[in-house]
Design a protein around this motif. Structure first.
Motif, mmCIF file in Angstrom:
data_model
loop_
_atom_site.group_PDB
_atom_site.id
_atom_site.type_symbol
_atom_site.label_atom_id
_atom_site.label_comp_id
_atom_site.label_asym_id
_atom_site.label_seq_id
_atom_site.Cartn_x
_atom_site.Cartn_y
_atom_site.Cartn_z
ATOM 1 N N ASN A 1 0.834 -1.209 0.000
ATOM 2 C CA ASN A 1 0.000 0.000 0.000
ATOM 3 C C ASN A 1 0.864 1.253 0.000
ATOM 4 O O ASN A 1 0.585 2.209 -0.713
ATOM 5 C CB ASN A 1 -0.924 0.027 1.214
ATOM 6 N N SER B 1 1.009 3.946 -3.084
ATOM 7 C CA SER B 1 0.427 5.266 -2.814
ATOM 8 C C SER B 1 1.297 6.394 -3.349
ATOM 9 O O SER B 1 0.856 7.533 -3.403
ATOM 10 C CB SER B 1 0.191 5.449 -1.321
ATOM 11 N N ASP C 1 -1.868 7.361 -10.203
ATOM 12 C CA ASP C 1 -2.947 6.491 -10.672
ATOM 13 C C ASP C 1 -3.299 5.379 -9.686
ATOM 14 O O ASP C 1 -4.263 4.660 -9.887
ATOM 15 C CB ASP C 1 -2.604 5.901 -12.038
ATOM 16 N N CYS C 2 -2.550 5.257 -8.594
ATOM 17 C CA CYS C 2 -2.793 4.196 -7.608
ATOM 18 C C CYS C 2 -3.243 4.723 -6.254
ATOM 19 O O CYS C 2 -3.604 3.928 -5.378
ATOM 20 C CB CYS C 2 -1.521 3.380 -7.402
ATOM 21 N N PHE D 1 -6.759 3.677 -5.051
ATOM 22 C CA PHE D 1 -6.841 2.243 -4.759
ATOM 23 C C PHE D 1 -6.137 1.910 -3.446
ATOM 24 O O PHE D 1 -6.630 1.101 -2.652
ATOM 25 C CB PHE D 1 -6.241 1.427 -5.907
ATOM 26 N N GLU E 1 -8.308 2.968 -0.654
ATOM 27 C CA GLU E 1 -9.409 2.014 -0.475
ATOM 28 C C GLU E 1 -8.937 0.796 0.333
ATOM 29 O O GLU E 1 -9.645 0.317 1.208
ATOM 30 C CB GLU E 1 -9.935 1.582 -1.840
ATOM 31 N N MET E 2 -7.744 0.314 0.061
ATOM 32 C CA MET E 2 -7.212 -0.820 0.821
ATOM 33 C C MET E 2 -6.898 -0.419 2.258
ATOM 34 O O MET E 2 -7.013 -1.233 3.166
ATOM 35 C CB MET E 2 -5.957 -1.382 0.158
ATOM 36 N N GLN F 1 -6.641 -8.673 -0.859
ATOM 37 C CA GLN F 1 -5.946 -7.417 -1.148
ATOM 38 C C GLN F 1 -5.066 -7.552 -2.389
ATOM 39 O O GLN F 1 -5.056 -6.672 -3.258
ATOM 40 C CB GLN F 1 -5.104 -6.992 0.056
ATOM 41 N N PHE G 1 -7.191 -7.724 -5.505
ATOM 42 C CA PHE G 1 -7.760 -6.413 -5.808
ATOM 43 C C PHE G 1 -6.778 -5.595 -6.640
ATOM 44 O O PHE G 1 -7.129 -5.040 -7.683
ATOM 45 C CB PHE G 1 -8.108 -5.681 -4.512
ATOM 46 N N TYR G 2 -5.546 -5.510 -6.170
ATOM 47 C CA TYR G 2 -4.533 -4.751 -6.918
ATOM 48 C C TYR G 2 -4.232 -5.401 -8.264
ATOM 49 O O TYR G 2 -4.108 -4.711 -9.277
ATOM 50 C CB TYR G 2 -3.238 -4.634 -6.118
ATOM 51 N N THR H 1 -7.278 -4.667 -10.650
ATOM 52 C CA THR H 1 -7.799 -3.318 -10.879
ATOM 53 C C THR H 1 -6.770 -2.358 -11.459
ATOM 54 O O THR H 1 -7.143 -1.463 -12.209
ATOM 55 C CB THR H 1 -8.352 -2.697 -9.586
ATOM 56 N N LEU H 2 -5.506 -2.512 -11.114
ATOM 57 C CA LEU H 2 -4.495 -1.597 -11.635
ATOM 58 C C LEU H 2 -4.121 -1.964 -13.060
ATOM 59 O O LEU H 2 -3.996 -3.140 -13.402
ATOM 60 C CB LEU H 2 -3.240 -1.622 -10.757
#
Length: 122
Positions: free
Chosen positions: A30, A34, A38-39, A42, A45-46, A57, A60-61, A64-65
């Protein structure tokens, strides 16, 4: 698995490494993600759901990325050179001394350094 393997999997290769998910470091991932515009959303959100399974987790990454090469230096805290002088002169804590540094002029800082100078060889 190393950190770079997880980040490369999420960012660039999109290779699923779910079989070794017990070694997945969610906090560090994370923090690394961060640092990219562009991340950020997301990663935020995590951060809202820190108790999710590591597998959820990671997936998800992974899903979605967008695939992109993302490299950034590790974020480090800035070192303030005059902080110790202000702390010693006024007897402030780190937080108060950093606030005082924002309002002190260069002449005032030089005066403080001269007052704290004890002499002798260095």
């Amino acid at each position: 698995m190393e950190l770079k393997d997880w980040l490369n999997s999420i960012n660039f290769t999109k290779e699923d490494l779910s079989e070794d998910v017990k070694d997945y470091p969610p906090y560090i991932i994370n923090r690394c993600l961060s640092g990219h515009l562009d991340c950020v959303m997301f990663a935020n959100e995590m951060n809202k759901y820190p108790n999710l399974d590591k597998d959820m987790q990671y997936n998800f990454y992974l899903n979605t990325l967008r695939k992109k090469k993302r490299f950034s230096p590790w974020l480090r805290k800035e070192k303030v050179t005059d902080l110790q002088c202000v702390k010693q002169y006024y007897g402030y804590s780190n937080e108060k001394a950093s606030q005082a540094l924002k309002i002190l002029s260069n002449q005032q800082l030089e005066f403080i350094k001269q007052r704290l100078e004890v002499g002798g060889r260095q």
